[in-house]
Design a protein around this motif. Sequence first.
Motif, PDB file in Angstrom:
ATOM      1  N   GLY A 135       0.816  -1.212   0.000  1.00 17.33           N
ATOM      2  CA  GLY A 135       0.000   0.000   0.000  1.00 17.33           C
ATOM      3  C   GLY A 135       0.846   1.257   0.000  1.00 17.33           C
ATOM      4  O   GLY A 135       0.463   2.271  -0.584  1.00 17.33           O
ATOM      5  N   MET A 136       2.001   1.192   0.657  1.00 16.39           N
ATOM      6  CA  MET A 136       2.918   2.329   0.647  1.00 16.39           C
ATOM      7  C   MET A 136       3.420   2.600  -0.763  1.00 16.39           C
ATOM      8  O   MET A 136       3.591   3.759  -1.168  1.00 16.39           O
ATOM      9  CB  MET A 136       4.110   2.048   1.568  1.00 16.39           C
ATOM     10  N   ILE A 137       3.633   1.537  -1.545  1.00 11.59           N
ATOM     11  CA  ILE A 137       4.169   1.695  -2.896  1.00 11.59           C
ATOM     12  C   ILE A 137       3.058   1.984  -3.903  1.00 11.59           C
ATOM     13  O   ILE A 137       3.120   2.957  -4.654  1.00 11.59           O
ATOM     14  CB  ILE A 137       4.957   0.440  -3.311  1.00 11.59           C
ATOM     15  N   THR A 138       2.017   1.173  -3.926  1.00 11.16           N
ATOM     16  CA  THR A 138       0.990   1.317  -4.967  1.00 11.16           C
ATOM     17  C   THR A 138       0.122   2.547  -4.771  1.00 11.16           C
ATOM     18  O   THR A 138      -0.288   3.188  -5.736  1.00 11.16           O
ATOM     19  CB  THR A 138       0.084   0.075  -5.019  1.00 11.16           C
ATOM     20  N   HIS A 139      -0.189   2.896  -3.502  1.00 11.35           N
ATOM     21  CA  HIS A 139      -1.044   4.053  -3.222  1.00 11.35           C
ATOM     22  C   HIS A 139      -0.285   5.191  -2.543  1.00 11.35           C
ATOM     23  O   HIS A 139      -0.887   6.180  -2.152  1.00 11.35           O
ATOM     24  CB  HIS A 139      -2.232   3.629  -2.344  1.00 11.35           C
ATOM     25  N   SER A 140       1.022   5.012  -2.400  1.00 13.82           N
ATOM     26  CA  SER A 140       1.880   6.018  -1.760  1.00 13.82           C
ATOM     27  C   SER A 140       1.321   6.449  -0.406  1.00 13.82           C
ATOM     28  O   SER A 140       1.377   7.620  -0.036  1.00 13.82           O
ATOM     29  CB  SER A 140       2.046   7.241  -2.670  1.00 13.82           C
ATOM     30  N   SER A 141       0.780   5.489   0.349  1.00 13.92           N
ATOM     31  CA  SER A 141       0.157   5.781   1.636  1.00 13.92           C
ATOM     32  C   SER A 141       1.186   6.292   2.640  1.00 13.92           C
ATOM     33  O   SER A 141       2.136   5.587   2.992  1.00 13.92           O
ATOM     34  CB  SER A 141      -0.515   4.527   2.192  1.00 13.92           C
ATOM     35  N   ASN A 142       0.982   7.517   3.116  1.00 18.88           N
ATOM     36  CA  ASN A 142       1.880   8.077   4.126  1.00 18.88           C
ATOM     37  C   ASN A 142       1.697   7.436   5.504  1.00 18.88           C
ATOM     38  O   ASN A 142       2.689   7.197   6.200  1.00 18.88           O
ATOM     39  CB  ASN A 142       1.714   9.586   4.201  1.00 18.88           C
ATOM     40  N   PRO A 143       0.454   7.153   5.950  1.00 19.50           N
ATOM     41  CA  PRO A 143       0.313   6.429   7.218  1.00 19.50           C
ATOM     42  C   PRO A 143       1.006   5.066   7.198  1.00 19.50           C
ATOM     43  O   PRO A 143       1.626   4.665   8.186  1.00 19.50           O
ATOM     44  CB  PRO A 143      -1.212   6.285   7.373  1.00 19.50           C
ATOM     45  N   ASN A 144       0.911   4.350   6.073  1.00 13.41           N
ATOM     46  CA  ASN A 144       1.618   3.079   5.956  1.00 13.41           C
ATOM     47  C   ASN A 144       3.124   3.281   6.066  1.00 13.41           C
ATOM     48  O   ASN A 144       3.833   2.499   6.701  1.00 13.41           O
ATOM     49  CB  ASN A 144       1.297   2.408   4.614  1.00 13.41           C
ATOM     50  N   THR A 145       3.617   4.346   5.438  1.00 11.54           N
ATOM     51  CA  THR A 145       5.047   4.651   5.493  1.00 11.54           C
ATOM     52  C   THR A 145       5.484   4.913   6.927  1.00 11.54           C
ATOM     53  O   THR A 145       6.503   4.377   7.390  1.00 11.54           O
ATOM     54  CB  THR A 145       5.362   5.881   4.628  1.00 11.54           C
ATOM     55  N   ASP A 146       4.718   5.735   7.643  1.00 10.07           N
ATOM     56  CA  ASP A 146       5.086   6.054   9.025  1.00 10.07           C
ATOM     57  C   ASP A 146       4.984   4.831   9.924  1.00 10.07           C
ATOM     58  O   ASP A 146       5.784   4.672  10.866  1.00 10.07           O
ATOM     59  CB  ASP A 146       4.201   7.186   9.550  1.00 10.07           C
ATOM     60  N   TYR A 147       4.007   3.951   9.660  1.00  5.86           N
ATOM     61  CA  TYR A 147       3.920   2.703  10.423  1.00  5.86           C
ATOM     62  C   TYR A 147       5.191   1.878  10.226  1.00  5.86           C
ATOM     63  O   TYR A 147       5.779   1.367  11.195  1.00  5.86           O
ATOM     64  CB  TYR A 147       2.696   1.883   9.992  1.00  5.86           C
ATOM     65  N   LEU A 148       5.632   1.758   8.969  1.00  8.67           N
ATOM     66  CA  LEU A 148       6.826   0.966   8.679  1.00  8.67           C
ATOM     67  C   LEU A 148       8.082   1.627   9.246  1.00  8.67           C
ATOM     68  O   LEU A 148       8.998   0.932   9.704  1.00  8.67           O
ATOM     69  CB  LEU A 148       6.964   0.774   7.170  1.00  8.67           C
ATOM     70  N   ILE A 149       8.136   2.958   9.233  1.00 10.24           N
ATOM     71  CA  ILE A 149       9.278   3.646   9.836  1.00 10.24           C
ATOM     72  C   ILE A 149       9.373   3.299  11.313  1.00 10.24           C
ATOM     73  O   ILE A 149      10.466   3.032  11.838  1.00 10.24           O
ATOM     74  CB  ILE A 149       9.159   5.175   9.623  1.00 10.24           C
ATOM     75  N   ASP A 150       8.231   3.269  11.987  1.00 11.00           N
ATOM     76  CA  ASP A 150       8.222   2.873  13.398  1.00 11.00           C
ATOM     77  C   ASP A 150       8.604   1.410  13.578  1.00 11.00           C
ATOM     78  O   ASP A 150       9.386   1.047  14.462  1.00 11.00           O
ATOM     79  CB  ASP A 150       6.836   3.123  14.000  1.00 11.00           C
ATOM     80  N   ARG A 151       8.028   0.563  12.722  1.00 11.34           N
ATOM     81  CA  ARG A 151       8.234  -0.890  12.868  1.00 11.34           C
ATOM     82  C   ARG A 151       9.686  -1.267  12.584  1.00 11.34           C
ATOM     83  O   ARG A 151      10.256  -2.139  13.269  1.00 11.34           O
ATOM     84  CB  ARG A 151       7.293  -1.639  11.906  1.00 11.34           C
ATOM     85  N   LEU A 152      10.288  -0.631  11.611  1.00  5.85           N
ATOM     86  CA  LEU A 152      11.656  -0.966  11.217  1.00  5.85           C
ATOM     87  C   LEU A 152      12.692  -0.167  11.987  1.00  5.85           C
ATOM     88  O   LEU A 152      13.837  -0.620  12.138  1.00  5.85           O
ATOM     89  CB  LEU A 152      11.843  -0.719   9.716  1.00  5.85           C
ATOM     90  N   GLY A 153      12.302   1.023  12.459  1.00  4.41           N
ATOM     91  CA  GLY A 153      13.211   1.905  13.186  1.00  4.41           C
ATOM     92  C   GLY A 153      13.790   2.971  12.276  1.00  4.41           C
ATOM     93  O   GLY A 153      14.470   2.645  11.287  1.00  4.41           O
ATOM     94  N   LEU A 154      13.503   4.225  12.598  1.00  2.00           N
ATOM     95  CA  LEU A 154      13.997   5.333  11.784  1.00  2.00           C
ATOM     96  C   LEU A 154      15.519   5.308  11.690  1.00  2.00           C
ATOM     97  O   LEU A 154      16.090   5.518  10.617  1.00  2.00           O
ATOM     98  CB  LEU A 154      13.521   6.670  12.373  1.00  2.00           C
ATOM     99  N   GLU A 155      16.195   5.041  12.798  1.00  2.00           N
ATOM    100  CA  GLU A 155      17.655   5.010  12.784  1.00  2.00           C
ATOM    101  C   GLU A 155      18.178   3.901  11.879  1.00  2.00           C
ATOM    102  O   GLU A 155      19.200   4.075  11.199  1.00  2.00           O
ATOM    103  CB  GLU A 155      18.199   4.831  14.201  1.00  2.00           C
ATOM    104  N   ASN A 156      17.495   2.759  11.860  1.00  6.07           N
ATOM    105  CA  ASN A 156      17.923   1.653  10.993  1.00  6.07           C
ATOM    106  C   ASN A 156      17.807   2.034   9.522  1.00  6.07           C
ATOM    107  O   ASN A 156      18.699   1.731   8.709  1.00  6.07           O
ATOM    108  CB  ASN A 156      17.082   0.407  11.275  1.00  6.07           C
ATOM    109  N   ILE A 157      16.697   2.684   9.163  1.00 10.50           N
ATOM    110  CA  ILE A 157      16.511   3.092   7.765  1.00 10.50           C
ATOM    111  C   ILE A 157      17.570   4.100   7.366  1.00 10.50           C
ATOM    112  O   ILE A 157      18.189   3.983   6.299  1.00 10.50           O
ATOM    113  CB  ILE A 157      15.099   3.679   7.559  1.00 10.50           C
TER     114      ILE A 157
END
Length: 357
Positions: A135-157
């Motif tokens: 959904g982050m890629i196909t619909h460019s969902s920003n909430p999905n992006t922020d969820y993944l940033i939290d899940r993966l860790g901003l520092e890790n990305i």
Amino acid sequence: MSKLIKRILIAVGIFVLLGIAGVGSAYYYLNSSDMPYVIDFINTNPDKVSFVIQENGEEVISRSAEKPMPLASVFKIMVVIELARQVDGGRVDLNEEVPIEALNKYVLVDRENDNHDIWVESMDEDLTLEDIARGMITHSSNPNTDYLIDRLGLENINRTIKKMTKNHSEIYPIGPSELMYHYLTIKNDNAGKDEITHLIEKLSYEDYKSEVVDIDTLMKEGSYYPIDDYAPSYDEQKTLIQFIPTSTANEYIQLLSQLNSDEWSKQKEILFQLLSKNATGTPFDYVGGKNGETLNIINEAVFARDKEGNSKEIIFFAKDLTLSERMKLEKNIDEFIQKLLNDELELEYRPGSVING
């Protein structure tokens, strides 16, 4: 971008063009198919465009490729790369179930007909981590992006970005960044809009990112100020665009070339799965990538590969667009990319131009 904003932009654009050729001519100009416009725009706007094509690892065309450019949603490719890295390392599972309600807290700014809402309506209640990434890629969902940033860790990305690139700025959560005017207005005793604009324009990129992280922390602590249906205005969005993460076309062409190579093993399978686009009508068995758009940006990052291992990568970044330029590029960029994939354009270097169409 919401349909409401698009309607406003179209209405304003048509009004501006009234004095040139009338309503009918303006509407036709902005909405007609005109793929050569993209070619001419690349050839005549080196300050606004970065453009690179690579085939089988060899550069074909390069235009202002070292210029730092705002990425818009193209940076989400880096989030997918970190996701693939963590899946490969056994830290996360793409089949991990995520309740759709878990995304609600990342919807900080309501937008009419927002792409995220459209994506949510198309999904079942039971989601997986893979669904959210797609959904982050196909619909460019920003909430999905922020969820993944939290899940993966901003520092890790950001650590992965630093490891894989040299001139890519660090990213930050998207939703909290849209609250910058709201946050600074309250933080500065309800200062006026002009004063807040002046404060923001003086910030360095690092200071801006730090303010966004502060907003994000307050949101997570539940101590952020009441939002009351706030959404950034058109003028506010124009000010904030200057702090969009940047990189260069050269860096992203090399990044896509790596994705197209055989070096990624299991990670490549995940990346191809999450970044896939429709390959119909092209000579390639696989086409992937990500686009990015804002009020004055149109970006495309595309990579393709066939069964014989032949590969092609295309980067088109355009910034500081006028209203009419943005609308014309948005209307015609897909056809332009399709013709490039199909080798239907004659590409050559010559003085004053890079492409013959």
